[in-house]
Write a protein that holds these residues in place. Structure first.
Motif, mmCIF file in Angstrom:
data_model
loop_
_atom_site.group_PDB
_atom_site.id
_atom_site.type_symbol
_atom_site.label_atom_id
_atom_site.label_comp_id
_atom_site.label_asym_id
_atom_site.label_seq_id
_atom_site.Cartn_x
_atom_site.Cartn_y
_atom_site.Cartn_z
ATOM 1 N N ILE A 84 50.257 46.136 47.157
ATOM 2 C CA ILE A 84 49.823 46.011 48.555
ATOM 3 C C ILE A 84 51.017 46.087 49.494
ATOM 4 C CG2 ILE A 84 48.807 44.432 50.244
ATOM 5 C CD1 ILE A 84 46.976 43.408 48.012
ATOM 6 N N HIS A 85 52.075 45.366 49.182
ATOM 7 C CA HIS A 85 53.264 45.376 50.041
ATOM 8 C C HIS A 85 53.892 46.767 50.109
ATOM 9 C CE1 HIS A 85 53.634 41.195 51.157
ATOM 10 N NE2 HIS A 85 53.470 40.800 49.902
ATOM 11 N N ALA A 86 53.827 47.506 49.006
ATOM 12 C CA ALA A 86 54.467 48.828 48.965
ATOM 13 C C ALA A 86 53.574 49.943 49.493
ATOM 14 C CB ALA A 86 54.886 49.146 47.527
ATOM 15 N N ALA A 87 52.285 49.671 49.682
ATOM 16 C CA ALA A 87 51.332 50.714 50.074
ATOM 17 C C ALA A 87 51.676 51.322 51.430
ATOM 18 C CB ALA A 87 49.922 50.136 50.099
ATOM 19 N N ARG A 88 51.465 52.635 51.543
ATOM 20 C CA ARG A 88 51.767 53.348 52.785
ATOM 21 C C ARG A 88 50.522 53.596 53.635
ATOM 22 N NH1 ARG A 88 55.015 57.055 49.256
ATOM 23 N NH2 ARG A 88 57.181 56.377 49.385
ATOM 24 N N PHE A 89 49.349 53.392 53.072
ATOM 25 C CA PHE A 89 48.117 53.736 53.772
ATOM 26 C C PHE A 89 47.305 52.495 54.132
ATOM 27 C CE2 PHE A 89 48.923 57.657 51.246
ATOM 28 C CZ PHE A 89 49.095 58.514 52.322
ATOM 29 N N PRO A 90 46.404 52.605 55.121
ATOM 30 C CA PRO A 90 45.681 51.425 55.613
ATOM 31 C C PRO A 90 44.608 50.895 54.682
ATOM 32 C CG PRO A 90 44.968 53.385 56.794
ATOM 33 C CD PRO A 90 46.132 53.803 55.963
ATOM 34 N N ILE A 91 44.128 51.705 53.744
ATOM 35 C CA ILE A 91 43.125 51.250 52.786
ATOM 36 C C ILE A 91 43.758 51.193 51.406
ATOM 37 C CG2 ILE A 91 40.923 51.760 51.664
ATOM 38 C CD1 ILE A 91 39.998 53.073 54.235
ATOM 39 N N VAL A 92 43.602 50.053 50.759
ATOM 40 C CA VAL A 92 44.114 49.865 49.400
ATOM 41 C C VAL A 92 42.931 49.790 48.447
ATOM 42 C CG1 VAL A 92 45.348 48.320 47.829
ATOM 43 C CG2 VAL A 92 46.203 48.681 50.157
ATOM 44 N N LEU A 93 42.973 50.589 47.401
ATOM 45 C CA LEU A 93 41.961 50.548 46.355
ATOM 46 C C LEU A 93 42.623 50.087 45.070
ATOM 47 C CD1 LEU A 93 39.048 52.897 45.614
ATOM 48 C CD2 LEU A 93 40.648 52.412 43.753
ATOM 49 N N ILE A 94 42.058 49.059 44.440
ATOM 50 C CA ILE A 94 42.612 48.582 43.171
ATOM 51 C C ILE A 94 41.630 48.887 42.047
ATOM 52 C CG2 ILE A 94 43.920 46.757 44.309
ATOM 53 C CD1 ILE A 94 41.852 44.740 43.233
ATOM 54 N N VAL A 95 42.171 49.189 40.881
ATOM 55 C CA VAL A 95 41.332 49.481 39.719
ATOM 56 C C VAL A 95 42.119 49.144 38.461
ATOM 57 C CG1 VAL A 95 42.052 51.909 39.736
ATOM 58 C CG2 VAL A 95 39.965 51.241 38.517
ATOM 59 N N ASP A 96 41.454 48.533 37.496
ATOM 60 C CA ASP A 96 42.107 48.183 36.235
ATOM 61 C C ASP A 96 42.350 49.431 35.385
ATOM 62 O OD1 ASP A 96 41.842 45.644 37.150
ATOM 63 O OD2 ASP A 96 40.298 45.020 35.727
ATOM 64 N N ALA A 97 43.358 49.356 34.537
ATOM 65 C CA ALA A 97 43.747 50.508 33.721
ATOM 66 C C ALA A 97 43.172 50.463 32.315
ATOM 67 C CB ALA A 97 45.275 50.582 33.642
ATOM 68 N N ASP A 98 42.203 49.591 32.066
ATOM 69 C CA ASP A 98 41.679 49.437 30.706
ATOM 70 C C ASP A 98 40.497 50.347 30.400
ATOM 71 O OD1 ASP A 98 39.724 48.265 32.233
ATOM 72 O OD2 ASP A 98 40.058 46.229 31.497
ATOM 73 N N GLY A 99 40.136 51.215 31.341
ATOM 74 C CA GLY A 99 39.057 52.171 31.114
ATOM 75 C C GLY A 99 37.660 51.617 31.298
ATOM 76 N N THR A 100 37.528 50.390 31.796
ATOM 77 C CA THR A 100 36.202 49.792 31.953
ATOM 78 C C THR A 100 35.490 50.253 33.222
ATOM 79 O OG1 THR A 100 37.242 47.846 32.973
ATOM 80 C CG2 THR A 100 36.752 47.726 30.627
ATOM 81 N N TYR A 101 36.256 50.602 34.235
ATOM 82 C CA TYR A 101 35.648 50.964 35.516
ATOM 83 C C TYR A 101 35.546 52.480 35.649
ATOM 84 C CZ TYR A 101 36.277 46.107 36.787
ATOM 85 O OH TYR A 101 36.217 44.738 36.807
ATOM 86 N N PRO A 102 34.382 53.001 36.056
ATOM 87 C CA PRO A 102 34.188 54.453 36.163
ATOM 88 C C PRO A 102 34.919 55.027 37.375
ATOM 89 C CG PRO A 102 32.227 53.293 36.936
ATOM 90 C CD PRO A 102 33.159 52.237 36.395
ATOM 91 N N THR A 103 35.849 55.936 37.130
ATOM 92 C CA THR A 103 36.596 56.532 38.237
ATOM 93 C C THR A 103 35.682 57.360 39.143
ATOM 94 O OG1 THR A 103 37.169 58.421 36.826
ATOM 95 C CG2 THR A 103 38.735 56.593 36.926
ATOM 96 N N GLU A 104 34.565 57.852 38.610
ATOM 97 C CA GLU A 104 33.659 58.654 39.432
ATOM 98 C C GLU A 104 32.954 57.838 40.511
ATOM 99 O OE1 GLU A 104 31.485 57.608 35.548
ATOM 100 O OE2 GLU A 104 33.477 58.268 36.178
ATOM 101 N N ALA A 105 33.061 56.504 40.431
ATOM 102 C CA ALA A 105 32.450 55.649 41.448
ATOM 103 C C ALA A 105 33.346 55.479 42.674
ATOM 104 C CB ALA A 105 32.129 54.273 40.855
#
Length: 291
Positions: A84-105
């Motif tokens: 978050i501190h390093a982000a350059r854009f106004p919207i931050v999206l977080i997602v886990d890297a374990d493959g549980t969350y569908p990237t198509e969503a």
């Protein structure tokens, strides 16, 4: 040092800790998905002190992503805060890297943003949800408690796929924890402050690798929920506690009068406890309103 944000872009933050088994294929899918999104974007991968070959896996994508590292494991929430501190854009999206969350969503989470939207949460209530059965009772109880205390319906309390406004998250970053309870806390914080939160239905896949969440963490989540609600609306905690003690006092007093024919010390202690609990709750509420 705060980084200036660019308009309408999205900073995707991926916290990673010992995910050598699936982080490569996950980053491939994620890069493909956000590249089709039609928005300016950046992908920040925060390696939270991994001790396996995760570092080598993400280094293969160094030309396409920004990589940050913690020298030691500081926690899931700490990794997200770094992003978050390093982000350059106004919207931050977080997602886990374990493959549980569908990237198509992800496109659905990022669509429909307006001035009243502060966070969009991917709620794991879709038709294909692979949630371990052993966790479901505890998650249900914690969800019900959080809904009662926050007075809001919460389809998913601690989803690891969500997007939120960076500026708003920075406003509350001092109370967001460094461990897995980060997502629970930010959900309760936004809801308690009356901010615009939307929930979007998503599926939830079986994870790649071994989960780092333990059953014992349920107690920590319970304490966290009570603490967070107390921070924003203390009367939601102290008033029911005071009324419960009042009920105990009246019950004990009736027993003392009609059975013992004498008022015992226990009744006096309960009466004082009822008064003090109510007084502390009122004082805490005044402090919150003043803040």
């Amino acid at each position: 040092m705060r980084v200036e944000c660019k308009t309408e872009g999205v900073s995707v933050v991926v916290p990673v800790y010992n995910e050598e088994g699936g982080v490569g294929s996950f980053l491939e899918a994620l890069l493909s998905e956000i590249a089709r999104g039609g928005r300016p974007w950046e992908l920040l991968v925060v390696d939270d002190g991994s001790t396996d070959r995760t570092r080598d896996r993400i280094e293969a994508y160094a030309e396409k992503i920004r990589i940050m590292r913690h020298m030691e494991n500081r926690g899931y929430g700490a990794a997200i805060k770094t992003g978050i501190h390093a982000a350059r854009f106004p919207i931050v999206l977080i997602v886990d890297a374990d493959g549980t969350y569908p990237t198509e969503a992800i496109p659905r989470l990022l669509s429909g943003w307006d001035e009243g939207t502060e966070m969009v949460v991917g709620a794991r209530i879709g038709p294909d949800v692979n949630m371990p059965l052993v966790r479901r009772p505890a998650k249900w109880l914690l969800k019900r408690l959080a809904e009662y205390l926050s007075e809001r319906e919460i389809p998913d309390l601690n989803s690891g796929l969500r997007a939120f406004r960076r500026e708003t998250a920075l406003r509350y970053i001092h109370i967001l924890p460094n461990r897995f309870s980060f997502t629970t806390t930010i959900t309760l914080t936004f809801l308690s402050e009356g901010l615009g939160v939307r929930f979007v239905q998503i599926n939830y896949h079986k994870r790649v690798g071994r989960s780092k969440v333990r059953s014992a963490d349920a107690l920590n989540f319970l304490i966290l929920i009570v603490r967070t609600i107390t921070y924003f609306d203390p009367l939601r905690i102290f008033l029911p506690a005071s009324l419960f003690m009042l009920l105990l006092f009246l019950t004990r007093l009736s027993y003392d009068i009609f059975v013992l024919s004498n008022i015992a010390d226990t009744s006096i202690i309960l009466f004082v406890g009822t008064f003090l609990t109510a007084a502390i709750g009122i004082l805490a509420d005044l402090i919150v309103r003043r803040r």
